[in-house]
Design a protein around this motif. Structure first.
Motif, PDB file in Angstrom:
ATOM      1  N   LEU A 107     -19.711 -44.114  73.359  1.00 57.46           N
ATOM      2  CA  LEU A 107     -20.291 -42.823  72.993  1.00 57.46           C
ATOM      3  C   LEU A 107     -19.379 -42.076  72.027  1.00 57.46           C
ATOM      4  N   ALA A 108     -18.076 -42.208  72.206  1.00 57.47           N
ATOM      5  CA  ALA A 108     -17.139 -41.597  71.262  1.00 57.47           C
ATOM      6  C   ALA A 108     -17.320 -42.178  69.867  1.00 57.47           C
ATOM      7  N   GLY A 109     -17.553 -43.497  69.791  1.00 61.09           N
ATOM      8  CA  GLY A 109     -17.815 -44.120  68.498  1.00 61.09           C
ATOM      9  C   GLY A 109     -19.115 -43.651  67.881  1.00 61.09           C
ATOM     10  N   ILE A 110     -20.144 -43.504  68.705  1.00 62.25           N
ATOM     11  CA  ILE A 110     -21.428 -42.989  68.225  1.00 62.25           C
ATOM     12  C   ILE A 110     -21.247 -41.570  67.679  1.00 62.25           C
ATOM     13  N   ASN A 111     -20.461 -40.768  68.361  1.00 66.49           N
ATOM     14  CA  ASN A 111     -20.237 -39.389  67.928  1.00 66.49           C
ATOM     15  C   ASN A 111     -19.553 -39.313  66.569  1.00 66.49           C
ATOM     16  N   GLN A 112     -18.731 -40.316  66.259  1.00 71.56           N
ATOM     17  CA  GLN A 112     -18.005 -40.329  64.993  1.00 71.56           C
ATOM     18  C   GLN A 112     -18.833 -40.881  63.836  1.00 71.56           C
ATOM     19  N   SER A 113     -19.928 -41.544  64.150  1.00 70.08           N
ATOM     20  CA  SER A 113     -20.675 -42.257  63.119  1.00 70.08           C
ATOM     21  C   SER A 113     -21.536 -41.319  62.281  1.00 70.08           C
ATOM     22  N   THR A 114     -21.471 -41.549  60.970  1.00 67.71           N
ATOM     23  CA  THR A 114     -22.366 -40.847  60.046  1.00 67.71           C
ATOM     24  C   THR A 114     -23.302 -41.819  59.336  1.00 67.71           C
ATOM     25  N   GLY A 120     -24.150 -48.701  66.301  1.00 69.37           N
ATOM     26  CA  GLY A 120     -23.950 -47.649  67.282  1.00 69.37           C
ATOM     27  C   GLY A 120     -25.095 -46.650  67.297  1.00 69.37           C
ATOM     28  N   LEU A 121     -25.587 -46.286  66.111  1.00 67.07           N
ATOM     29  CA  LEU A 121     -26.700 -45.345  66.020  1.00 67.07           C
ATOM     30  C   LEU A 121     -28.055 -46.035  66.062  1.00 67.07           C
ATOM     31  N   LEU A 123     -29.052 -49.068  66.927  1.00 63.71           N
ATOM     32  CA  LEU A 123     -29.414 -49.911  68.073  1.00 63.71           C
ATOM     33  C   LEU A 123     -29.089 -49.235  69.397  1.00 63.71           C
ATOM     34  N   ILE A 124     -27.818 -48.939  69.606  1.00 63.34           N
ATOM     35  CA  ILE A 124     -27.420 -48.450  70.929  1.00 63.34           C
ATOM     36  C   ILE A 124     -27.987 -47.054  71.196  1.00 63.34           C
ATOM     37  N   SER A 125     -27.751 -46.130  70.284  1.00 63.52           N
ATOM     38  CA  SER A 125     -28.235 -44.774  70.514  1.00 63.52           C
ATOM     39  C   SER A 125     -29.761 -44.697  70.494  1.00 63.52           C
ATOM     40  N   LYS A 126     -30.367 -45.186  69.420  1.00 60.92           N
ATOM     41  CA  LYS A 126     -31.801 -44.975  69.235  1.00 60.92           C
ATOM     42  C   LYS A 126     -32.674 -45.897  70.075  1.00 60.92           C
ATOM     43  N   GLN A 127     -32.310 -47.198  70.135  1.00 61.42           N
ATOM     44  CA  GLN A 127     -33.193 -48.149  70.807  1.00 61.42           C
ATOM     45  C   GLN A 127     -32.861 -48.314  72.288  1.00 61.42           C
ATOM     46  N   VAL A 128     -31.589 -48.457  72.605  1.00 59.54           N
ATOM     47  CA  VAL A 128     -31.238 -48.636  74.020  1.00 59.54           C
ATOM     48  C   VAL A 128     -31.457 -47.336  74.792  1.00 59.54           C
ATOM     49  N   PHE A 129     -30.986 -46.225  74.216  1.00 54.56           N
ATOM     50  CA  PHE A 129     -31.021 -44.954  74.947  1.00 54.56           C
ATOM     51  C   PHE A 129     -32.008 -43.943  74.373  1.00 54.56           C
ATOM     52  N   ASP A 130     -32.961 -44.402  73.570  1.00 51.48           N
ATOM     53  CA  ASP A 130     -34.019 -43.527  73.067  1.00 51.48           C
ATOM     54  C   ASP A 130     -33.478 -42.234  72.466  1.00 51.48           C
ATOM     55  N   SER A 131     -32.370 -42.361  71.716  1.00 52.10           N
ATOM     56  CA  SER A 131     -31.711 -41.219  71.058  1.00 52.10           C
ATOM     57  C   SER A 131     -31.190 -40.183  72.049  1.00 52.10           C
ATOM     58  N   ARG A 132     -30.936 -40.616  73.283  1.00 49.73           N
ATOM     59  CA  ARG A 132     -30.407 -39.697  74.306  1.00 49.73           C
ATOM     60  C   ARG A 132     -29.139 -40.253  74.961  1.00 49.73           C
ATOM     61  N   ALA A 196     -13.823 -48.226  65.772  1.00 52.83           N
ATOM     62  CA  ALA A 196     -14.559 -49.219  64.997  1.00 52.83           C
ATOM     63  C   ALA A 196     -16.078 -49.129  65.128  1.00 52.83           C
ATOM     64  N   LEU A 197     -16.600 -48.774  66.289  1.00 53.01           N
ATOM     65  CA  LEU A 197     -18.051 -48.846  66.489  1.00 53.01           C
ATOM     66  C   LEU A 197     -18.812 -47.921  65.552  1.00 53.01           C
ATOM     67  N   ALA A 198     -18.198 -46.837  65.189  1.00 53.49           N
ATOM     68  CA  ALA A 198     -18.889 -45.849  64.352  1.00 53.49           C
ATOM     69  C   ALA A 198     -19.374 -46.421  63.036  1.00 53.49           C
TER      70      ALA A 198
END
Length: 200
Positions: A107-114, A120-121, A123-132, A196-198
């Protein structure tokens, strides 16, 4: 080379330790998010898949004998059908301890990603967790639903639920290989994920 072991567990459930373990047991190389981070072509292929490209599993896993962690864990339903002879491993830890680890790393990596195309954004954020992904209760519910779905879908003889800390014995019994005379790997790459994930 066909995939022999498929991981269905979310990131931060001991997937990197399992990657090391499978490689040591001769069931490697093992595909993991770190493989995507380290290779431009892997990054391109998995980003395209996350955007909706038709999967070419043989190309995506060329040279690999096993897979753990995201991105592949998101596609486990397809993979267990495509590789019907592969054994399945659900890496597991308690939902609360998973969230604590997830929040500090992925989640820290997702927060850093632009980069909206990063895994991270996209696949993981949008598809796995439905942007939540920041919603603790929702993320834990998604985690628990994945665990239930794997257990309900994969036949018991094909599935190993490997709790964090279980070590070599259940894994080697499941795979039909001797137990090594060395400690089970213990990997915890917090800083690697944060930095790195960002971008991947």
């Amino acid at each position: 080379m066909a995939i022999r072991v498929i991981g269905t567990g979310f990131g931060r459930t001991g997937t990197d330790s399992m990657r090391e373990a499978l490689t040591f047991l001769g069931i490697g190389p093992c595909h993991h998010m770190f493989e995507v981070m380290a290779d431009k072509e892997q990054k391109r292929l998995w980003r395209a898949l996350a955007k909706g490209a038709a999967p070419d599993w043989n190309q995506l896993f060329a040279g690999y004998a096993s897979c753990m962690d995201w991105p592949s864990a998101h596609y486990w339903r397809d993979l267990i059908e495509y590789y019907p002879d592969a054994q399945v491993i659900l890496t597991y830890r308690s939902p609360e301890s998973w969230w604590e680890s997830f929040e500090k790393t992925i989640l820290a990596g997702i927060n850093q990603s632009t980069d909206q195309q990063s895994l991270g954004l996209a696949l993981i954020s949008k598809q796995v967790f439905d942007s939540r992904p920041h919603d603790r209760a929702y993320a834990i519910a998604v985690y628990e639903a994945n665990v239930r779905a794997v257990i309900a879908t994969v036949p018991p003889g094909r599935l190993l639920v490997h709790d964090l800390g279980d070590g070599w014995e259940p894994l080697c019994l499941h795979l039909g290989v001797p137990v090594p005379n060395q400690p089970y790997p213990n990997r915890n790459n917090t800083k690697d994920f944060q930095s790195a994930l960002a971008q991947h």
